[in-house]
Motif scaffolding. Structure first.
Motif, PDB file in Angstrom:
ATOM      1  N   LEU A  32       0.926  -1.160   0.115  1.00 49.06           N
ATOM      2  CA  LEU A  32      -0.240   0.123  -0.113  1.00 49.06           C
ATOM      3  C   LEU A  32       1.175   1.373  -0.271  1.00 49.06           C
ATOM      4  O   LEU A  32       1.750   1.143   0.180  1.00 49.06           O
ATOM      5  CB  LEU A  32      -1.039   0.073   1.556  1.00 49.06           C
ATOM      6  N   SER A  33       0.322   2.044  -0.957  1.00 48.65           N
ATOM      7  CA  SER A  33       1.325   3.370  -0.689  1.00 48.65           C
ATOM      8  C   SER A  33       0.367   4.602   0.883  1.00 48.65           C
ATOM      9  O   SER A  33      -1.074   4.733   0.723  1.00 48.65           O
ATOM     10  CB  SER A  33       1.140   4.363  -1.824  1.00 48.65           C
ATOM     11  N   GLN A  84      -2.767   8.292  -2.814  1.00 48.73           N
ATOM     12  CA  GLN A  84      -2.212   7.652  -1.844  1.00 48.73           C
ATOM     13  C   GLN A  84      -3.398   6.559  -1.086  1.00 48.73           C
ATOM     14  O   GLN A  84      -4.794   7.547  -1.478  1.00 48.73           O
ATOM     15  CB  GLN A  84      -2.126   8.762  -0.871  1.00 48.73           C
ATOM     16  N   ASP A  85      -2.926   5.224  -0.838  1.00 49.58           N
ATOM     17  CA  ASP A  85      -3.991   4.726   0.242  1.00 49.58           C
ATOM     18  C   ASP A  85      -4.750   5.010   1.617  1.00 49.58           C
ATOM     19  O   ASP A  85      -5.953   4.683   1.414  1.00 49.58           O
ATOM     20  CB  ASP A  85      -3.410   2.995  -0.036  1.00 49.58           C
ATOM     21  N   ILE A 115      -6.030  11.333  -0.063  1.00 46.60           N
ATOM     22  CA  ILE A 115      -5.991   9.863  -0.975  1.00 46.60           C
ATOM     23  C   ILE A 115      -7.438   8.969  -1.918  1.00 46.60           C
ATOM     24  O   ILE A 115      -8.500   9.770  -2.000  1.00 46.60           O
ATOM     25  CB  ILE A 115      -6.835   8.838   0.836  1.00 46.60           C
ATOM     26  N   ARG A 116      -6.828   7.682  -2.205  1.00 44.82           N
ATOM     27  CA  ARG A 116      -8.119   6.774  -3.008  1.00 44.82           C
ATOM     28  C   ARG A 116      -9.149   7.000  -2.410  1.00 44.82           C
ATOM     29  O   ARG A 116      -9.246   6.846  -0.942  1.00 44.82           O
ATOM     30  CB  ARG A 116      -7.552   6.130  -3.277  1.00 44.82           C
ATOM     31  N   GLY A 143     -10.299   4.463   1.184  1.00 51.77           N
ATOM     32  CA  GLY A 143      -8.933   4.708   1.444  1.00 51.77           C
ATOM     33  C   GLY A 143      -8.868   5.103   3.143  1.00 51.77           C
ATOM     34  O   GLY A 143     -10.526   5.246   3.291  1.00 51.77           O
TER      35      GLY A 143
END
Length: 207
Positions: A23-24, A86-87, A112-113, A116
């Motif tokens: 994960l990011s 970002q996750d 964040i996505r 997320g």
């Protein structure tokens, strides 16, 4: 010294977010990188950001062993990160310590996505629950007409107030819980040596 007291909570925070592999993760107000290192060890690709260049330099040194993680200087309320990239966004005793926390939280939501996660920690308002609270109480007893730090730092949050703030920022499925961990200070001499530069700055503002 700060990481000695905050890292146990960082690990609990990461436990709640597992699995983190691949994960990011953006760690906002990352300090010297304690949480960023722990998240990298769990397989995450971490971007640790802070506005203090010396903090970022130390975090970057610690993250060199993880080829997918790095650290950069950034303003909390104007992250140089693409929307939805970002996750996970994390701030461990970071943005909530500042009066600008609501703006910083909106930035975390932005980056964040969809679907997320955002995870935050901050001391509660219980007496002596942290070194900062203990220090503030003792200072106030000794100097009742002075403040230990500038107004607005370390705002007090009730669980309800924090939940409302998160919802206003665009979060959904908000869960607030109280975590506990023991913290043990260094010796008095170590504390004075580590905090001396910080205290000098505060005393200048108080004079």
């Amino acid at each position: 010294m700060g990481e000695r007291t905050t890292q146990p909570f960082a690990l609990q925070l990461l436990d709640q977010l597992e699995p983190l592999a691949n994960l990011s993760v953006v760690d906002v107000a990352a300090g010297t990188g304690g949480l960023a290192v722990a998240a990298s060890e769990r397989g995450a690709s971490v971007l640790a950001v802070d506005f203090a260049p010396a903090m970022v330099e130390r975090a970057e040194e610690r993250l060199q062993q993880f080829h997918r993680s790095t650290a950069k200087v950034m303003d909390f309320i104007a992250l140089d990160i693409a929307d939805g990239s970002q996750d996970v966004a994390i701030s461990n005793f970071g943005i909530l310590a500042y009066p600008s926390w609501q703006g910083a939280l909106k930035e975390m939501v932005r980056v964040i996505r969809p679907g997320g996660a955002i995870a935050l920690t901050m001391w509660t308002n219980r007496d002596d629950c942290s070194p900062a609270h203990l220090l503030h109480r003792v200072f106030r007893q000794l100097f009742p007409n002075k403040d230990l730090w500038p107004p607005g730092l370390f705002p007090i949050f009730s669980p309800t107030a924090l939940e409302k703030g998160l919802l206003r920022a665009g979060c959904v499925d908000v869960r607030v819980r109280t975590a506990q961990a023991d913290w043990s200070p260094f010796s008095s001499n170590d504390v004075v040596r580590e905090c001396d530069p910080m205290f000098r700055g505060f005393l200048v503002m108080l004079d």
